[in-house]
Each structure stands twice: as structure tokens, then as C-alpha cells.
Design a protein around this motif. Sequence first.
Motif, PDB file in Angstrom:
ATOM      1  N   VAL A   1       0.802  -1.317  -0.143  1.00  0.00           N
ATOM      2  CA  VAL A   1      -0.001  -0.208   0.105  1.00  0.00           C
ATOM      3  C   VAL A   1       0.935   1.137  -0.015  1.00  0.00           C
ATOM      4  O   VAL A   1       2.068   1.385   0.607  1.00  0.00           O
ATOM      5  CB  VAL A   1      -0.888  -0.059   1.275  1.00  0.00           C
ATOM      6  CG1 VAL A   1      -1.645   1.198   1.239  1.00  0.00           C
ATOM      7  CG2 VAL A   1      -1.704  -1.110   1.188  1.00  0.00           C
ATOM      8  N   VAL A   2       0.548   2.205  -0.751  1.00  0.00           N
ATOM      9  CA  VAL A   2       1.278   3.490  -1.094  1.00  0.00           C
ATOM     10  C   VAL A   2       0.614   4.786  -0.759  1.00  0.00           C
ATOM     11  O   VAL A   2      -0.912   4.513  -0.872  1.00  0.00           O
ATOM     12  CB  VAL A   2       2.017   3.531  -2.325  1.00  0.00           C
ATOM     13  CG1 VAL A   2       2.984   2.507  -2.417  1.00  0.00           C
ATOM     14  CG2 VAL A   2       1.021   3.750  -3.533  1.00  0.00           C
ATOM     15  N   PRO A   3       0.891   5.782   0.026  1.00  0.00           N
ATOM     16  CA  PRO A   3       0.218   6.844  -0.011  1.00  0.00           C
ATOM     17  C   PRO A   3       0.146   7.637  -1.405  1.00  0.00           C
ATOM     18  O   PRO A   3       0.935   7.282  -2.345  1.00  0.00           O
ATOM     19  CB  PRO A   3       1.080   7.689   0.997  1.00  0.00           C
ATOM     20  CG  PRO A   3       2.526   7.244   0.791  1.00  0.00           C
ATOM     21  CD  PRO A   3       2.253   5.870   0.414  1.00  0.00           C
ATOM     22  N   SER A   4      -0.880   8.695  -1.410  1.00  0.00           N
ATOM     23  CA  SER A   4      -0.597   9.391  -2.703  1.00  0.00           C
ATOM     24  C   SER A   4       0.382  10.757  -2.339  1.00  0.00           C
ATOM     25  O   SER A   4       0.770  11.090  -1.246  1.00  0.00           O
ATOM     26  CB  SER A   4      -2.136  10.363  -2.725  1.00  0.00           C
ATOM     27  OG  SER A   4      -2.273  11.048  -1.718  1.00  0.00           O
ATOM     28  N   HIS A   5       0.922  11.388  -3.467  1.00  0.00           N
ATOM     29  CA  HIS A   5       1.500  12.546  -3.219  1.00  0.00           C
ATOM     30  C   HIS A   5       0.748  13.698  -2.576  1.00  0.00           C
ATOM     31  O   HIS A   5       1.597  14.282  -1.490  1.00  0.00           O
ATOM     32  CB  HIS A   5       1.917  13.093  -4.485  1.00  0.00           C
ATOM     33  CG  HIS A   5       3.054  12.447  -5.321  1.00  0.00           C
ATOM     34  ND1 HIS A   5       4.132  11.883  -4.885  1.00  0.00           N
ATOM     35  CD2 HIS A   5       3.140  11.920  -6.504  1.00  0.00           C
ATOM     36  CE1 HIS A   5       4.837  11.311  -5.780  1.00  0.00           C
ATOM     37  NE2 HIS A   5       4.199  11.376  -6.877  1.00  0.00           N
ATOM     38  N   ASP A   6      -0.313  13.650  -2.534  1.00  0.00           N
ATOM     39  CA  ASP A   6      -1.119  14.653  -1.794  1.00  0.00           C
ATOM     40  C   ASP A   6      -0.990  14.435  -0.336  1.00  0.00           C
ATOM     41  O   ASP A   6      -0.578  15.395   0.579  1.00  0.00           O
ATOM     42  CB  ASP A   6      -2.543  14.515  -2.276  1.00  0.00           C
ATOM     43  CG  ASP A   6      -2.917  14.704  -3.665  1.00  0.00           C
ATOM     44  OD1 ASP A   6      -3.628  15.602  -4.076  1.00  0.00           O
ATOM     45  OD2 ASP A   6      -2.351  13.922  -4.316  1.00  0.00           O
ATOM     46  N   GLU A   7      -1.022  13.130   0.157  1.00  0.00           N
ATOM     47  CA  GLU A   7      -0.942  12.674   1.592  1.00  0.00           C
ATOM     48  C   GLU A   7       0.590  13.024   2.157  1.00  0.00           C
ATOM     49  O   GLU A   7       0.576  13.478   3.261  1.00  0.00           O
ATOM     50  CB  GLU A   7      -1.350  11.299   1.819  1.00  0.00           C
ATOM     51  CG  GLU A   7      -1.318  10.698   3.284  1.00  0.00           C
ATOM     52  CD  GLU A   7      -1.661   9.215   3.515  1.00  0.00           C
ATOM     53  OE1 GLU A   7      -1.677   8.848   4.477  1.00  0.00           O
ATOM     54  OE2 GLU A   7      -2.077   8.592   2.289  1.00  0.00           O
TER      55      GLU A   7
ATOM     56  N   ALA B   1       4.280  18.851   5.448  1.00  0.00           N
ATOM     57  CA  ALA B   1       4.165  20.187   5.832  1.00  0.00           C
ATOM     58  C   ALA B   1       3.868  20.177   7.484  1.00  0.00           C
ATOM     59  O   ALA B   1       4.057  21.071   8.076  1.00  0.00           O
ATOM     60  CB  ALA B   1       2.831  20.713   5.266  1.00  0.00           C
ATOM     61  N   GLU B   2       3.441  19.145   7.759  1.00  0.00           N
ATOM     62  CA  GLU B   2       2.909  18.941   9.462  1.00  0.00           C
ATOM     63  C   GLU B   2       4.459  18.753  10.342  1.00  0.00           C
ATOM     64  O   GLU B   2       4.403  19.502  11.466  1.00  0.00           O
ATOM     65  CB  GLU B   2       2.142  17.768   9.616  1.00  0.00           C
ATOM     66  CG  GLU B   2       0.877  17.938   9.381  1.00  0.00           C
ATOM     67  CD  GLU B   2      -0.228  16.605   9.519  1.00  0.00           C
ATOM     68  OE1 GLU B   2       0.560  15.669  10.030  1.00  0.00           O
ATOM     69  OE2 GLU B   2      -1.194  16.566   9.182  1.00  0.00           O
ATOM     70  N   VAL B   3       5.554  17.873   9.679  1.00  0.00           N
ATOM     71  CA  VAL B   3       6.403  17.649  10.671  1.00  0.00           C
ATOM     72  C   VAL B   3       7.866  18.352  10.219  1.00  0.00           C
ATOM     73  O   VAL B   3       8.701  18.556  11.147  1.00  0.00           O
ATOM     74  CB  VAL B   3       6.757  16.074  10.515  1.00  0.00           C
ATOM     75  CG1 VAL B   3       5.561  15.356  11.123  1.00  0.00           C
ATOM     76  CG2 VAL B   3       7.446  15.751   9.276  1.00  0.00           C
TER      77      VAL B   3
ATOM     78  N   VAL C   1      -1.362  20.898  -9.513  1.00  0.00           N
ATOM     79  CA  VAL C   1      -0.664  20.013  -8.202  1.00  0.00           C
ATOM     80  C   VAL C   1      -0.258  21.572  -7.435  1.00  0.00           C
ATOM     81  O   VAL C   1      -0.483  21.595  -6.185  1.00  0.00           O
ATOM     82  CB  VAL C   1       0.518  19.426  -8.740  1.00  0.00           C
ATOM     83  CG1 VAL C   1       1.430  19.412  -7.688  1.00  0.00           C
ATOM     84  CG2 VAL C   1      -0.035  18.138  -9.556  1.00  0.00           C
ATOM     85  N   LEU C   2       0.260  22.546  -7.989  1.00  0.00           N
ATOM     86  CA  LEU C   2       0.810  23.789  -7.258  1.00  0.00           C
ATOM     87  C   LEU C   2      -0.196  24.430  -6.475  1.00  0.00           C
ATOM     88  O   LEU C   2      -0.183  24.696  -5.581  1.00  0.00           O
ATOM     89  CB  LEU C   2       1.701  24.525  -8.268  1.00  0.00           C
ATOM     90  CG  LEU C   2       3.006  24.123  -8.726  1.00  0.00           C
ATOM     91  CD1 LEU C   2       3.721  25.301  -9.429  1.00  0.00           C
ATOM     92  CD2 LEU C   2       3.639  23.423  -7.696  1.00  0.00           C
TER      93      LEU C   2
ATOM     94  N   THR D   1      -3.456  24.073   0.175  1.00  0.00           N
ATOM     95  CA  THR D   1      -3.530  22.992   1.410  1.00  0.00           C
ATOM     96  C   THR D   1      -2.451  23.122   2.453  1.00  0.00           C
ATOM     97  O   THR D   1      -2.806  22.966   3.708  1.00  0.00           O
ATOM     98  CB  THR D   1      -3.463  21.569   0.715  1.00  0.00           C
ATOM     99  OG1 THR D   1      -4.705  21.416  -0.191  1.00  0.00           O
ATOM    100  CG2 THR D   1      -3.948  20.564   1.928  1.00  0.00           C
ATOM    101  N   CYS D   2      -1.337  23.271   1.997  1.00  0.00           N
ATOM    102  CA  CYS D   2       0.082  23.233   2.817  1.00  0.00           C
ATOM    103  C   CYS D   2       0.251  24.945   3.276  1.00  0.00           C
ATOM    104  O   CYS D   2       1.172  24.853   4.140  1.00  0.00           O
ATOM    105  CB  CYS D   2       1.147  22.536   2.177  1.00  0.00           C
ATOM    106  SG  CYS D   2       0.682  20.893   1.849  1.00  0.00           S
ATOM    107  N   GLU D   3      -0.451  25.647   2.866  1.00  0.00           N
ATOM    108  CA  GLU D   3      -0.260  27.033   3.170  1.00  0.00           C
ATOM    109  C   GLU D   3       1.041  27.509   3.227  1.00  0.00           C
ATOM    110  O   GLU D   3       2.123  28.167   3.533  1.00  0.00           O
ATOM    111  CB  GLU D   3      -0.354  27.312   4.751  1.00  0.00           C
ATOM    112  CG  GLU D   3      -1.915  26.939   4.988  1.00  0.00           C
ATOM    113  CD  GLU D   3      -2.180  27.376   6.618  1.00  0.00           C
ATOM    114  OE1 GLU D   3      -1.302  27.534   7.191  1.00  0.00           O
ATOM    115  OE2 GLU D   3      -3.221  26.990   6.799  1.00  0.00           O
ATOM    116  N   LEU D   4       1.396  27.361   1.466  1.00  0.00           N
ATOM    117  CA  LEU D   4       2.991  27.567   0.869  1.00  0.00           C
ATOM    118  C   LEU D   4       2.656  29.014  -0.036  1.00  0.00           C
ATOM    119  O   LEU D   4       1.631  29.078  -0.534  1.00  0.00           O
ATOM    120  CB  LEU D   4       3.547  26.494   0.164  1.00  0.00           C
ATOM    121  CG  LEU D   4       3.849  25.188   1.147  1.00  0.00           C
ATOM    122  CD1 LEU D   4       4.112  24.345   0.340  1.00  0.00           C
ATOM    123  CD2 LEU D   4       4.465  25.284   2.457  1.00  0.00           C
TER     124      LEU D   4
END
Length: 429
Positions: A276-282, A288-290, A368-369, A375-378
Motif C-alpha cells: 500500500v502506498v500513499p498519494s503525493h497529496d498525503e 508540511a506537518e513535521v 498540483v501547485l 492546502t499546505c499554506e505555502l
Amino acid sequence: MENECTIQLYAASRWHDVANTALLGPAQLGWRTPTYTGYDAEWALEHAGARDAWALGSRFPVSLAPQKFNHWPVFLIDMLPQGYGRGELLRQLKLPETLESAGDWPLLLAGAGNPIGHLRIKEAAQWLQDRSGPVRGFTDTVVAERSEDFMHYLSLHGLFVAGSSGVQGEWPKLLMTRAKDGLLYLDHTLPDSEGVEHFIVKFGRGANEQLATILRQEAPYMTIAAHLGVRVHAPLTLRERALFIPRFDRARVDGQLVRLGQESLAALTGRAGFGVVPSHDEACVKLAEVCSDPQAEILEYLRRDIANIAFGNTDNHARNTAIQRDFDGRIRLTPVFDFAPMYLHPDGLARRIRWEDKENVTQDWNAVLGWVAETCELKRGKLVAGLQAMVNPLLDVAENGKAFGLEPAVHQYLEPGIRAQARALEALH
């Protein structure tokens, strides 16, 4: 067999017992067994709240509160020998080399004594020490040629696995350290004080020419990554059919060895298992969190995805990306690794990690950008500028791949895709 293990963490020049994991179900379930993991009370009080290298993982901050999972903690799964090393160690344990889940726990207790990063399993380290043979050094040439003498020495240690093959993946690999005498030693056999340089040595597999090309091109790919502005650690060196990869989970500070925390994308996103793999979004949300500097690290993450697409590195699974955590609070992506022309793999490896709703035949980088920035407040403008800085370097490689070490057939195959990515980045707004 014991139903719990002690997790050790290397800090301040020694190993510390920092936590225990206990199985809450039958070991035969393997990594799917429910577990209970808790920090040592003294460690928890001294380093409360830490998510950097003082912790088992960024998702496992230091605390007195234990954590229960319906599987192993993912950082433990990251230490589980897989690929080529798994079969070798199962044979040494006198277990069927095709054993699946039922082999996981004995493999961890024997094979996680010297993995990448700054964690190890105490019981596995003891198992390794009990089986250590004579300490011998070898020249780079002897290692690269896999001489009869060297291979015999490996067999005495039960290798390619436990201790000096604690690296996941299908390629035979050894962890080796250059000592002050200039020779290479199996990493676990050499005292820290004697080490000068640390390597992963990746060996060729069989007679398949496509696999041989992948190995030959990995060093040029690292040169290209540096030219593109991707974070790299050091050049790679190919000798015969052995690739010498300098390790970036080790550093020398004031003459002392420092082991840095390394945490896979699977562990960062809490994805247990191997399929199982995450998405790039996840992945971006978790970065961004860590991460200490989310703007810089997510830009770096985007650069790598563009490079993977442009250069046919299709094997972008969740253990080919990792974050590095130091003891001063810094958390960021490791230097890039396993960057190679995996489109050549005879098994036809497909791109694994993708963007949600922003990726069909091609990637919509503007979409994507937009999503990432919001979402990540960039700052989108900085992301655009950072990615467009790749355009001219991409064109450099497209126009003169030979200068970067690309073989003619590889360059010919890649050139249209490289130019397509350059055009896509030029069109960003």
C-alpha cells in the motif's frame, strides 16, 4: 521465542534502551500482529514531546503514553529485512526461504541489529554479536570483484544479510565502512572509533542486461540530480558490477560518529506493510506537518517527482523516499536515493505514488501547485520559481546526455520526456 523486543536509539556516542514493543497477538501474523509500544519512563521524561532524532519517529513523539496499533509500528516494519536479504537470513535461521508472515518476527529479532538510521533491535544486535567471526578488511577492488576470499568471508558471517545487509530491496547490498587503514570492513564488525567513511555497496544481479544498465546508470543519474538542483549527498562510484554509495545517515562531528534518524515515507504516512502506498497529496500534507521548513521541503519533494517522471524512475514506492531527523530539532527530506532508470526493469515497474485527480496521461503541474500551496499554506510564487529553475538544467541533459554519463540508448529514450517536462515547467503560472 520472546513476544517483545527492546528498541535501542543511538545518541551521545552510545546505544540507549528507549522503548519496548510487545506483541498482542500471535507472532505468526507477522507485521499484521497487534502491538503495544511504549517509551522507557526516564527517556520519556527527559525528552518529552520530541519528534526529532530523540524520538522513534515523527509520528511517535516521546511520551509516557503508550501506543497500540493493529499491526507493528511502521518504523519496525522498516527495519525488517526484505528482498534479497530476507531469503538469505531465513536460510540462516533454518526456516523456509519463502516463508511469509510467520517469518517476520524471527527475522526482526535476528536481522534488525544494524539497520539504516539510528534505531536497532537490542535482541538482534546481540544475535549478531554472538555470531561475529574474525574482523577483516578488504580493498575496494576485492569487494567490487567479489573475490573467492571475500565471498568465503561473507559466508562465515551468514551474509549477504544480518548486520551488514540491513538494507531493504531486491539488489544484494552490504553496509561497509572504510577504516583508518584504508580498507573496507563489514560495518557491524568495526568499532565506531575506527570508521572513516560509510557505504552501501550495491551489487549487480545475474546476467540480465537491463538490470546491468540500471546499475551502471545510477551514478550518472545522481550527477544529473545535482545538476537539476535536487538535494544530493555525494557522488556514487561504480567499480566492476558494484556501486559504492556514500551513506548520509552517518556523520562525523568533532571526531565522533553521529547516527541520524531516517524515517521512510511509509512510516511518515503510517502505511503499514509493503504493497500500500500513499498519494503525493498525503505525503505533502505530512511533510508540511513535521518538517522544519515546509516551503523548502515540499519544493524539494516536487522537484524529485518531476525528475522521476522526466528520467523514467518509475519505482517511486514509499520506501524510496525518507525524511531525516537530527538531534537539534531539524526534520527534512534526506538526500535523494534510489534514483535510476527503472523504466528498464524487466518486470515493467509502474509508477506507484501518484497525485489525486491531478494525474492522467500527464501531470497538471498548475493544478498540483494550486492544491499544494492552498492546502499546505505555502507561497505558490516561490514554488513556481523553484520549479522553473529546473528548465535549463533539464534542457542541458536533453541536449547533451553523454556529458552527464547517459548511455546513448538511455538518452535517446529519455530525451522526449525530459523536453516535455521542461515545457510543462515553462508554462507554470
